[in-house]
Design an enzyme around this catalytic site. Structure first.
Site: not given
Length: 190
Positions: A147, A155-156
């Site tokens: 990413n 994306c976390h």
């Protein structure tokens, strides 16, 4: 014999912003925010600038005042990230330039952005299923690792089905802080 010409160089500006998770490099082109880099100092910053130079054909220009940037996306991104970390923003609206992503990775990252809102999480396999790749959990993990726009492309928010938080390019502590900011995890004690 005809020569093939290389794509023209694209203008890119960047700035470094201090945040609760450390300094972030924000880079933007005329199309939008193109990269967010964690731990933006020293070698990490030089690697990011080299990657941008190779991808865009010209070295990015630093601007310490994102509002003065010729790329409005840089100003929008800096403002939105400040508001996000202050707990005032739940969804980013900055235009994105997907130049540093493509194919399956881009497909997964776009699905993540569209379908996993602030305060929610999704599993790696769940995302694989959403993009029509049953059994593609590992490929989704690789997409998260690639990413170029972390935090903004969240994306976390992708976690393990077993309940673990999974990996994270910015470090597990950074992932914990972001998930706590969104109310998914309790605030870190220290």
């Amino acid at each position: 014999m005809t020569e093939t010409s290389a794509a023209p160089a694209r203008t890119c500006s960047y700035t470094v912003r201090d945040t609760p998770i450390g300094p972030l490099l924000l880079a933007a082109t005329d199309e939008g925010l193109v990269e967010v880099v964690f731990h933006a100092r020293g070698r990490a910053m030089e690697r990011a600038l080299a990657r941008l130079t190779a991808a865009l054909g010209a070295r990015p220009v630093r601007t310490d005042d994102p509002a003065a940037s010729p790329h409005p996306a840089l100003a929008v991104a800096a403002d939105e990230l400040s508001r996000y970390f202050a707990g005032e923003l739940r969804a980013f609206t900055v235009d994105l330039d997907w130049t540093l992503s493509g194919g399956f990775n881009e497909k997964v990252l776009r699905e993540l952005t569209a379908s996993v809102p602030f305060g929610a999480t999704a599993g790696y396999q769940d995302l694989a299923d959403r993009v029509g790749e049953p059994g593609g959990a590992r490929a989704v993990g690789a997409a998260m690792g690639s990413n170029p726009l972390p935090v903004v492309v969240p994306c976390h928010r992708v976690v393990e089905s077993s309940g673990g938080i999974g990996g994270f390019g910015g470090g597990l502590e950074t992932k914990r802080v972001l998930l706590a900011l969104e109310g998914v995890l309790p605030e870190p004690l220290f």
